[in-house]
Design a protein around this motif. Sequence first.
Motif, PDB file in Angstrom:
ATOM      1  N   VAL A  37      28.202  13.522 -12.162  1.00 29.63           N
ATOM      2  CA  VAL A  37      27.291  13.114 -13.224  1.00 29.63           C
ATOM      3  C   VAL A  37      25.853  13.450 -12.831  1.00 29.63           C
ATOM      4  O   VAL A  37      25.537  13.714 -11.675  1.00 29.63           O
ATOM      5  CB  VAL A  37      27.417  11.602 -13.531  1.00 29.63           C
ATOM      6  N   GLY A  38      24.998  13.408 -13.835  1.00 33.35           N
ATOM      7  CA  GLY A  38      23.584  13.681 -13.607  1.00 33.35           C
ATOM      8  C   GLY A  38      22.942  14.149 -14.893  1.00 33.35           C
ATOM      9  O   GLY A  38      23.624  14.457 -15.876  1.00 33.35           O
ATOM     10  N   LYS A  44      25.387  20.258 -12.553  1.00 32.84           N
ATOM     11  CA  LYS A  44      26.770  19.782 -12.714  1.00 32.84           C
ATOM     12  C   LYS A  44      27.745  20.917 -13.019  1.00 32.84           C
ATOM     13  O   LYS A  44      28.769  21.070 -12.351  1.00 32.84           O
ATOM     14  CB  LYS A  44      26.856  18.740 -13.848  1.00 32.84           C
ATOM     15  N   HIS A 202      28.210  13.909 -18.609  1.00 33.36           N
ATOM     16  CA  HIS A 202      27.011  13.078 -18.704  1.00 33.36           C
ATOM     17  C   HIS A 202      27.380  11.701 -19.252  1.00 33.36           C
ATOM     18  O   HIS A 202      26.525  10.842 -19.406  1.00 33.36           O
ATOM     19  CB  HIS A 202      25.981  13.733 -19.635  1.00 33.36           C
ATOM     20  N   LEU A 204      28.614   8.378 -18.793  1.00 31.64           N
ATOM     21  CA  LEU A 204      28.819   7.419 -17.711  1.00 31.64           C
ATOM     22  C   LEU A 204      29.991   6.473 -17.975  1.00 31.64           C
ATOM     23  O   LEU A 204      30.793   6.207 -17.066  1.00 31.64           O
ATOM     24  CB  LEU A 204      27.530   6.639 -17.460  1.00 31.64           C
ATOM     25  N   VAL A 216      26.583  11.657  -7.914  1.00 30.93           N
ATOM     26  CA  VAL A 216      25.384  11.815  -8.747  1.00 30.93           C
ATOM     27  C   VAL A 216      24.563  12.983  -8.205  1.00 30.93           C
ATOM     28  O   VAL A 216      24.175  12.991  -7.026  1.00 30.93           O
ATOM     29  CB  VAL A 216      24.521  10.538  -8.747  1.00 30.93           C
ATOM     30  N   GLN A 218      21.140  15.415  -8.388  1.00 28.23           N
ATOM     31  CA  GLN A 218      19.728  15.437  -8.786  1.00 28.23           C
ATOM     32  C   GLN A 218      19.095  16.684  -8.180  1.00 28.23           C
ATOM     33  O   GLN A 218      19.133  16.890  -6.969  1.00 28.23           O
ATOM     34  CB  GLN A 218      18.999  14.189  -8.295  1.00 28.23           C
ATOM     35  N   GLU A 225      26.827   9.071  -3.733  1.00 26.93           N
ATOM     36  CA  GLU A 225      28.231   9.094  -4.144  1.00 26.93           C
ATOM     37  C   GLU A 225      28.907   7.825  -3.645  1.00 26.93           C
ATOM     38  O   GLU A 225      28.458   7.191  -2.689  1.00 26.93           O
ATOM     39  CB  GLU A 225      28.945  10.332  -3.602  1.00 26.93           C
ATOM     40  N   PRO A 235      23.590   1.361  -8.964  1.00 26.32           N
ATOM     41  CA  PRO A 235      23.249   2.625  -8.311  1.00 26.32           C
ATOM     42  C   PRO A 235      22.117   2.442  -7.309  1.00 26.32           C
ATOM     43  O   PRO A 235      21.209   1.632  -7.516  1.00 26.32           O
ATOM     44  CB  PRO A 235      22.810   3.513  -9.483  1.00 26.32           C
ATOM     45  N   GLY A 240      20.657   7.808 -10.187  1.00 28.22           N
ATOM     46  CA  GLY A 240      21.667   6.898 -10.710  1.00 28.22           C
ATOM     47  C   GLY A 240      21.077   5.819 -11.584  1.00 28.22           C
ATOM     48  O   GLY A 240      21.611   5.480 -12.641  1.00 28.22           O
ATOM     49  N   LEU A 243      20.245   7.179 -15.042  1.00 28.58           N
ATOM     50  CA  LEU A 243      21.428   7.318 -15.897  1.00 28.58           C
ATOM     51  C   LEU A 243      21.832   5.977 -16.497  1.00 28.58           C
ATOM     52  O   LEU A 243      22.132   5.878 -17.688  1.00 28.58           O
ATOM     53  CB  LEU A 243      22.593   7.895 -15.098  1.00 28.58           C
TER      54      LEU A 243
END
Length: 253
Positions: A37-38, A44, A202, A204, A216, A218, A225, A235, A240, A243
């Motif tokens: 995710v991110g 990604k 994306h 969540l 995650v 960035q 993670e 997070p 995190g 998000l």
Amino acid sequence: MTPSVLSARDLAAAYPGLVALRGVSLELAPAEALAVVGRSGCGKTTLGRMLAGLPVPGAELGGTLAWPGGAAPVAGARRRGLSGHVAWLPQEAIAALHPQLTIGTQVAETLRAAGRPADAGAVAACLAEVGLPAEFAARHPHRLSGGQGQRAALACCLAQSPAVLVADEPTSALDEATGAALLRLLAERRRAQGMALVLVTHDLPAATTLCDRMLVLQDGAIAEEGPAARLAHRPASSAGRELVAALRFGAAA
């Protein structure tokens, strides 16, 4: 210790003047579901394509992939046997299907490439696994809805009997109900086949529901993670937290 079903070491991707991915390493356990995710542009999809051994147009790639019985630099991994081990479910499944071939022909070709029986009954069984009637074998991709197209593409993926499925934003082009049905199907097939899953998303809530672990990204690197449930609620990284905050803002709007 159980050996990894897929291992990545120092994955990197660079375009002229832009680093898209840098120093990403991870281990994927058998039957594990990992969410990547991110925010948009964090790398990604680039990571997902590299884990599947696919080219990233215009980018210079680095790093290595290893799997039971094989290992290779990421740029040559599919030629060295990764293609039979990892399947790729693209975001735009209809575009990934050959427009001039029927769905049945495409599933049969995948079955033959995997060394499996490819008669009409085998094709029908593959379609049934993803909730499509046998008569869909005679259809061409343009006759499918978005959800049906994703299911047809998934049938081609599962026909390989992959150890790992990498799914890139599989619900982004679908309405909410159709997307939820596809996620349930992914969860069912993962349990039934003991297949590991990498979900690039994306979304969540979907990542938390479907996956055991979350990574995650960035700016092309791993921000954090850990267990999906913890990262979705507590997070540790700024990426995190952004998000989670965006999700809460959207829910309140």
